[in-house]
Design a protein around this motif. Structure first.
Motif, mmCIF file in Angstrom:
data_model
loop_
_atom_site.group_PDB
_atom_site.id
_atom_site.type_symbol
_atom_site.label_atom_id
_atom_site.label_comp_id
_atom_site.label_asym_id
_atom_site.label_seq_id
_atom_site.Cartn_x
_atom_site.Cartn_y
_atom_site.Cartn_z
ATOM 1 N N TYR A 259 -2.892 -4.695 -14.795
ATOM 2 C CA TYR A 259 -3.899 -3.742 -15.292
ATOM 3 C C TYR A 259 -3.229 -2.624 -16.070
ATOM 4 N N THR A 260 -3.836 -2.292 -17.196
ATOM 5 C CA THR A 260 -3.310 -1.190 -17.984
ATOM 6 C C THR A 260 -4.467 -0.395 -18.564
ATOM 7 N N SER A 261 -4.165 0.863 -18.931
ATOM 8 C CA SER A 261 -5.219 1.757 -19.389
ATOM 9 C C SER A 261 -5.472 1.618 -20.873
ATOM 10 N N TRP A 305 5.071 -2.060 -13.135
ATOM 11 C CA TRP A 305 4.819 -1.948 -14.576
ATOM 12 C C TRP A 305 5.335 -3.193 -15.278
ATOM 13 N N VAL A 306 4.922 -3.376 -16.517
ATOM 14 C CA VAL A 306 5.315 -4.597 -17.218
ATOM 15 C C VAL A 306 6.830 -4.661 -17.403
ATOM 16 N N THR A 307 7.470 -3.503 -17.557
ATOM 17 C CA THR A 307 8.927 -3.514 -17.744
ATOM 18 C C THR A 307 9.601 -4.181 -16.539
ATOM 19 N N GLY A 380 19.810 1.119 -22.703
ATOM 20 C CA GLY A 380 18.487 0.855 -23.272
ATOM 21 C C GLY A 380 17.507 1.961 -22.932
ATOM 22 N N SER A 381 16.455 2.055 -23.745
ATOM 23 C CA SER A 381 15.399 3.051 -23.545
ATOM 24 C C SER A 381 14.052 2.380 -23.753
ATOM 25 N N VAL A 382 13.063 2.772 -22.966
ATOM 26 C CA VAL A 382 11.739 2.138 -23.073
ATOM 27 C C VAL A 382 10.641 3.043 -22.543
ATOM 28 N N GLY A 383 9.451 2.873 -23.090
ATOM 29 C CA GLY A 383 8.253 3.454 -22.488
ATOM 30 C C GLY A 383 7.602 4.549 -23.289
ATOM 31 N N GLU A 384 8.371 5.251 -24.107
ATOM 32 C CA GLU A 384 7.825 6.356 -24.885
ATOM 33 C C GLU A 384 8.842 6.667 -25.968
ATOM 34 N N TRP A 410 7.617 -1.687 -27.167
ATOM 35 C CA TRP A 410 6.708 -2.783 -26.822
ATOM 36 C C TRP A 410 5.610 -2.255 -25.931
ATOM 37 N N GLN A 411 4.767 -3.135 -25.392
ATOM 38 C CA GLN A 411 3.596 -2.740 -24.610
ATOM 39 C C GLN A 411 3.313 -3.787 -23.529
ATOM 40 N N THR A 412 2.507 -3.406 -22.554
ATOM 41 C CA THR A 412 2.065 -4.376 -21.549
ATOM 42 C C THR A 412 1.503 -5.620 -22.251
ATOM 43 N N GLU A 413 0.754 -5.379 -23.297
ATOM 44 C CA GLU A 413 0.085 -6.457 -24.028
ATOM 45 C C GLU A 413 1.053 -7.397 -24.738
ATOM 46 N N THR A 414 2.215 -6.874 -25.128
ATOM 47 C CA THR A 414 3.121 -7.700 -25.942
ATOM 48 C C THR A 414 4.030 -8.567 -25.077
ATOM 49 N N PHE A 493 -3.979 -4.768 -33.355
ATOM 50 C CA PHE A 493 -3.768 -3.327 -33.454
ATOM 51 C C PHE A 493 -3.152 -2.806 -32.162
ATOM 52 N N THR A 494 -2.022 -2.130 -32.300
ATOM 53 C CA THR A 494 -1.255 -1.693 -31.130
ATOM 54 C C THR A 494 -1.795 -0.412 -30.496
ATOM 55 N N GLY A 495 -2.538 0.396 -31.270
ATOM 56 C CA GLY A 495 -2.933 1.717 -30.767
ATOM 57 C C GLY A 495 -1.885 2.781 -31.053
ATOM 58 N N ASP A 496 -0.735 2.367 -31.607
ATOM 59 C CA ASP A 496 0.334 3.323 -31.932
ATOM 60 C C ASP A 496 0.342 3.647 -33.420
ATOM 61 N N GLY A 497 0.830 4.831 -33.724
ATOM 62 C CA GLY A 497 1.139 5.203 -35.099
ATOM 63 C C GLY A 497 2.640 5.125 -35.293
ATOM 64 N N TRP A 507 9.804 4.252 -36.805
ATOM 65 C CA TRP A 507 9.853 5.429 -35.928
ATOM 66 C C TRP A 507 8.465 5.531 -35.311
ATOM 67 N N ILE A 508 8.347 5.220 -34.013
ATOM 68 C CA ILE A 508 7.035 5.239 -33.367
ATOM 69 C C ILE A 508 6.657 6.696 -33.139
ATOM 70 N N THR A 509 5.469 7.084 -33.570
ATOM 71 C CA THR A 509 5.085 8.490 -33.420
ATOM 72 C C THR A 509 4.166 8.724 -32.218
ATOM 73 N N ILE A 516 -2.847 8.334 -23.142
ATOM 74 C CA ILE A 516 -1.720 9.260 -23.109
ATOM 75 C C ILE A 516 -0.578 8.638 -22.321
ATOM 76 N N ASN A 517 0.613 9.160 -22.570
ATOM 77 C CA ASN A 517 1.810 8.582 -21.993
ATOM 78 C C ASN A 517 2.568 9.686 -21.257
ATOM 79 N N VAL A 518 2.417 9.697 -19.941
ATOM 80 C CA VAL A 518 2.990 10.753 -19.119
ATOM 81 C C VAL A 518 4.207 10.190 -18.392
HETATM 82 O O1 PRX Z 1 2.901 4.201 -27.198
HETATM 83 C C1 PRX Z 1 3.831 3.166 -26.968
HETATM 84 C C2 PRX Z 1 4.743 3.551 -25.837
HETATM 85 O O2 PRX Z 1 4.191 2.984 -24.668
HETATM 86 C C3 PRX Z 1 2.998 2.251 -24.981
HETATM 87 C C4 PRX Z 1 2.903 1.031 -24.120
HETATM 88 O O3 PRX Z 1 2.814 1.410 -22.777
HETATM 89 P P1 PRX Z 1 2.846 0.307 -21.648
HETATM 90 O O4 PRX Z 1 1.888 -0.765 -21.962
HETATM 91 O O5 PRX Z 1 2.696 1.013 -20.352
HETATM 92 O O6 PRX Z 1 4.278 -0.327 -21.739
HETATM 93 C C5 PRX Z 1 5.387 0.462 -21.483
HETATM 94 C C6 PRX Z 1 6.622 -0.407 -21.437
HETATM 95 C C7 PRX Z 1 6.823 -1.253 -22.615
HETATM 96 C C8 PRX Z 1 3.142 1.928 -26.443
HETATM 97 O O7 PRX Z 1 1.898 1.677 -27.033
HETATM 98 N N1 PRX Z 1 6.120 3.038 -26.020
HETATM 99 C C9 PRX Z 1 6.710 2.036 -25.339
HETATM 100 N N2 PRX Z 1 7.994 1.901 -25.731
HETATM 101 C C10 PRX Z 1 8.220 2.820 -26.688
HETATM 102 C C11 PRX Z 1 7.012 3.539 -26.880
HETATM 103 N N3 PRX Z 1 6.917 4.510 -27.795
HETATM 104 C C12 PRX Z 1 8.000 4.789 -28.543
HETATM 105 N N4 PRX Z 1 9.177 4.151 -28.417
HETATM 106 C C13 PRX Z 1 9.345 3.166 -27.501
HETATM 107 N N5 PRX Z 1 10.527 2.574 -27.373
#
Ligand code: PRX
Length: 643
Positions: A259-261, A305-307, A380-384, A410-414, A493-497, A507-509, A516-518
Motif C-alpha cells: 500500500y502506498t499513498s 517499504w518497497v526499498t 547509495g541514496s534513495v527515497g527523496e 524510483w517509486q513503489t510503483e516502479t 505519469f510519475t507524479g514527480d517534477g 534532477w528530481i525536484t 508529501i515526502n517526510v
Molecule cells: O518523489 C519521489 C521520491 O519518492 C517518491 C516515491 O516514494 P515511494 O513510492 O515511497 O518510494 C520510495 C523508495 C523508492 C518519488 O515519487 N524519490 C524517491 N527516490 C528519489 C526521490 N526523489 C528524488 N531523488 C530520489 N533518488
C-alpha cells in the motif's frame, strides 16, 4: 546547484559489470531490440518454464502490462533453491539487532529450511495460491522468511510497516481481504518496544477475513493469544519438514501488494507480479550497486517499504548476495552506529536515505571519522531528493572521496530503480540522479503532455514499460488507469517534477501532486486531512508539505475548529497525538495553524497553492488571489503562520 562532474573512478570502472562503453551499448540494444534485450535479461531468474513471449504492453485504453507471460517460476526458488549447490553455506542474511550486542548469521541453507517450514505451516493453515497474507513484523529475520514462505506457496504478501497504527493496519487488511496475519509479540527500535501484537489485536476487531494469526517470538514479552485463531510461529513450524514443493507461478501471477499513498483517497494496493519484478530486482541490484559475489551489502530501509522488498530481500537474494538486515536506528546507542555496523560486518555497499545523512551531519564528522569504513566501496541514496550539501558530506566524510554515490530515483510503483548512475559508467553530479538505466525511457512533458527536448524542466513520465512496473491497483484497475495513465495519454505519469540539464542528467525536484515526502516516507495530504476531520472538535482541515531541514518535508496542517471550540495548546497537542494514533507515528504533524477560514474558490475548492506558499513562508509571490471567495482569509493566515 552544483553542476560539477565527479568522474568515474578508474579502479571501479576497471572491474565493474558495466563501464561507460557497455552502458552505451546496453542502452542502444535495449532501445533497438527490447524483446532481445529483455529475453537475455530473463536468464537472471530460475524458470520452471522459460518464457517465449517477452513483452505485451498497452498504456492506452484499459492499460495492460504483461512481461514474460508464458513463463513459469517461483520467486523463492530464484532466491534460495538455486543457490544451495553453489553457496548453500554462504551467509544469506546478517541480522544486526537494535542492541549492538546481538547479531545472527543465516546461511542460504538455513534460510531455505526456515522458509520451507513456514511455507508448510501456511499450507497447514489452509493458505493457497492467490490468498492474501498480511505481514506486520519488525526488522527481524522472520520478516524475510515470511515473505519468501508466502512466495513459496503462491500467496500474495502485503506488508504493513510496523510504524503504522492499528487503524492503518486494519484498513489495509480489509482492502485486500487477507486470511492470515503474521506478526510478532513486540518490535524494538532505539531501545524502545513497539507493541505489535497489541496493535494487531486492536486492528483485528474489524477484520473478519483473518482466520489465523502467526506470532513470532521476538522480545519474549507476554501477549494475549486467542485460542483457535492465534498460533506461535515456533509451534507451527517445529513439526514441519524442512523441504517444501514450490508452487508453480505464472510470470504474471501476483507476488505482492504494497500500500502506498496517492494524492487522493485511501492508500492504494500497488500490485507487483512475479517474473518481471524478479528480473528487475536482480538486474538493478547487480548493475546499480555493481554487486560482486562475496560482497556484504546493507540497505538500511525497513521491509515495510518497497526499498526493503526489492533491495533487502528479493534483489540481493536473487543475486546470491549477503544482505544485512538492521533492526535499529541510526542514532542508537550513539550516532556512530551505522559506521560501527559497517566496520563490524565489513560492509562493502551501503544504501540509505538522505534524511538519515542530514540528521547525522548535525553531529559533525567526529562520530564518523572515529570508525574505519575502509570496507566501503559504493554508497547509495534513495527515497527523496538529496541536496548537494548532504551529497558532498556523504561523499567526503562517509566515503572518504573513494566511493561513488548512486542516487537512485524510483517509486513503489516502479518496483525498482529507474534513474541512477552506474558506478563504473556514469560520472556523478551532487544532487542529480543522472541517467536512466538501459531499457528505461523517461521524458519531461509540459502541462499538455507535449514532450520537451533538451535542457528543460517538466513533469516526469515514462514513455514505455519496464519489466518491474506495477500491473494494477489491487481490486481497482480503473483507478490504476485513472491515476497513472490519464493525465498524459499513453504515458506513465510519475507524479514527480524534474529538470534535465545540458548533459541529459535528471534532477528530481519533488512531487507535483498532493503527495508529501517526510523523511523519505510517502504520505497523502488527503489521508492526514481525513484523520484530522475525524476528530470531534475539527470542522475542516487542509494539509500541505513545508520545507524541513532534516525531514525534507514536514507536515503543516491548517485546522478550522467547530464553532464554540477553543484553540488551545492542549488541543494542538491532542490533535498531534490523534493523527499519530489514526495513521501512525510517522505522520506526526510538525505544525498546526488555527484557521478561522481557508482560502477557497467561489466553487468551494481549497487553493492549496496558496497554503503551500504560506507554510513555506514565501508570501511575496502568492499569485492571483482574485478568484477567492473571501480574499481576506489569506492575510489572516499569513499573520498567524506557525514559525
Ligand atoms: O518523489 C519521489 C521520491 O519518492 C517518491 C516515491 O516514494 P515511494 O513510492 O515511497 O518510494 C520510495 C523508495 C523508492 C518519488 O515519487 N524519490 C524517491 N527516490 C528519489 C526521490 N526523489 C528524488 N531523488 C530520489 N533518488
Amino acid at each position: 546547484m552544483a553542476d560539477d562532474l565527479i568522474a568515474v573512478k578508474t579502479e571501479i570502472a576497471a572491474k565493474a559489470h558495466v563501464n561507460t562503453d557497455r552502458h552505451r551499448a546496453m542502452t542502444e540494444a535495449a532501445a533497438k531490440d527490447p524483446e532481445g534485450f529483455w529475453r537475455e535479461q530473463s536468464g537472471r531468474v530460475a524458470w520452471m518454464k522459460a518464457p517465449t513471449k517477452i513483452k505485451s504492453v498497452d498504456f492506452t485504453g484499459d492499460v495492460s502490462i504483461r512481461w514474460y507471460e508464458d513463463g513459469v517460476l517461483n520467486a523463492s526458488v530464484s532466491c534460495l533453491d538455486r543457490h544451495l549447490d553453489t553457496r548453500g553455506d554462504q551467509v544469506a542474511i546478517i541480522w544486526e539487532g537494535d542492541d549492538p550486542n546481538s547479531d545472527v548469521k543465516v546461511t542460504y541453507r538455513d534460510l531455505h529450511a526456515r522458509v520451507c517450514r513456514l511455507a508448510n505451516g501456511l499450507r497447514e493453515l489452509g493458505v493457497k495460491k492467490g490468498d492474501r497474507v498480511c505481514i506486520y513484523l519488525p526488522m527481524i529475520v522472520e520478516a524475510a522468511v515470511a515473505m519468501l514462505a508466502c512466495a513459496r506457496v503462491g500467496a500474495i504478501h502485503s506488508i504493513v510497516f510496523g510504524g503504522f497504527s492499528a487503524d492503518s493496519l486494519a484498513s489495509r487488511i480489509q482492502d485486500s481481504e487477507c486470511s492470515v496475519l503474521i506478526t510478532a509479540d513486540e518490535g524494538r527500535r532505539g531501545g524502545r518496544k513497539v507493541p505489535l501484537k497489541t496493535n494487531a489485536d486492536d486492528a483485528l476487531a474489524t477484520c473478519p477475513s483473518i482466520r489465523h494469526v502467526i506470532v513470532a517470538k521476538n522480545t519474549g514479552g507476554s501477549v494475549p493469544m486467542q485460542a483457535g485463531r492465534d498460533v506461535m510461529w515456533d509451534d507451527l513450524c517445529a513439526k514441519q519438514p524442512a523441504t517444501c514443493e514450490p508452487e508453480p507461478m505464472g510470470a504474471e501471477d501476483p507476488l505482492f501488494i504494497l500500500y502506498t499513498s496517492g494524492s487522493t483517497g485511501k492508500p492504494k494496493g500497488v500490485l507487483h507480479t512475479t517474473g518481471g519484478y524478479m528480473v528487475w530486482a536482480s538486474y538493478t541490484h547487480e548493475l546499480v550497486f555493481d554487486y560482486r559475489p562475496g560482497e556484504i551489502y546493507w540497505c538500511t530501509a525497513d521491509v515495510g517499504w518497497v526499498t526493503g522488498h526489492t533491495y533487502i530481500v528479493y534483489g540481493p537474494l536473487a543475486n546470491g548476495a549477503t544482505t544485512l538486515m538492521f533492526e535499529g536506528v541510526p542514532n542508537y546507542p550513539s550516532v556512530s552506529r551505522f559506521w560501527e555496523v559497517v566496520d563490524k560486518h565489513q560492509v562493502n555497499i551501503f544504501y540509505t536515505a538522505p534524511t538519515a545523512i542530514r540528521s547525522l551531519m548535525r553531529d559533525g564528522e567526529a562520530p564518523v571519522k572515529k570508525t574505519s569504513r575502509a570496507s566501503l566501496r559504493i554508497l547509495g541514496s534513495v527515497g527523496e531528493p538529496i541536496n548537494p550539501e548532504a551529497w558532498l558530506w556523504y561523499y567526503r566524510v562517509v566515503g572518504d572521496e573513494r566511493c561513488p554515490i548512486v542516487d537512485t530515483w524510483w517509486q513503489t510503483e516502479t518496483g525498482g530503480i529507474l534513474i541512477s548512475p552506474l558506478p563504473g559508467a556514469v560520472a556523478q553530479k551532487p544532487g542529480s540522479a543522472t541517467l536512466p538505466l538501459p531499457g528505461v525511457f523517461p521524458a519531461l512533458v509540459d502541462g499538455e503532455g507535449k514532450v520537451l527536448d533538451g535542457a528543460t524542466e517538466g513533469n516526469l513520465v515514462l514513455l514505455d514499460s519496464w519489466p518491474g512496473q506495477m500491473r494494477t491497483i489491487y481490486g481497482d484497475h480503473a483507478r490504476f488507469g485513472q491515476t497513472y495513465f490519464s493525465t498524459f495519454k499513453g504515458m506513465y505519469f510519475t507524479g514527480d517534477g524534474a529538470r534535465r540539464d545540458k548533459d541529459g542528467y535528471y534532477w528530481i525536484t519533488g512531487r507535483v501532486d498532493d503527495v508529501i515526502n517526510v523523511s523519505g516516507h510517502r504520505m497523502g495530504t488527503a489521508e492526514i486531512e481525513s484523520a484530522l476531520v475525524a476528530h470531534p472538535k475539527v470542522a475542516e482541515a487542509a494539509v500541505v508539505g513545508m520545507p524541513h531541514d532534516l525531514k525534507g518535508q514536514g507536515i503543516y496542517c491548517y485546522v478550522t475548529l467547530k464553532s464554540g471550540e477553543e484553540p488551545t495548546d492542549a488541543l494542538r497537542k491532542e490533535l498531534v497525538a490523534w493523527v499519530r494514533k489514526e495513521i501512525g507515528p510517522i505522520a506526526s504533524p510538525d505544525a498546526i495553524q488555527w484557521a478561522p477560514g481557508l482560502p477557497k474558490t467561489r466553487s468551494g475548492k481549497i487553493m492549496r497553492r496558496i497554503l503551500r506558499k504560506i507554510a513555506a513562508n514565501e508570501t511575496d509571490g502568492l499569485g492571483d488571489t482574485s478568484t477567492l471567495a473571501d480574499p481576506g482569509v489569506v492575510q489572516e493566515l499569513i499573520e498567524n503562520r506557525v514559525r
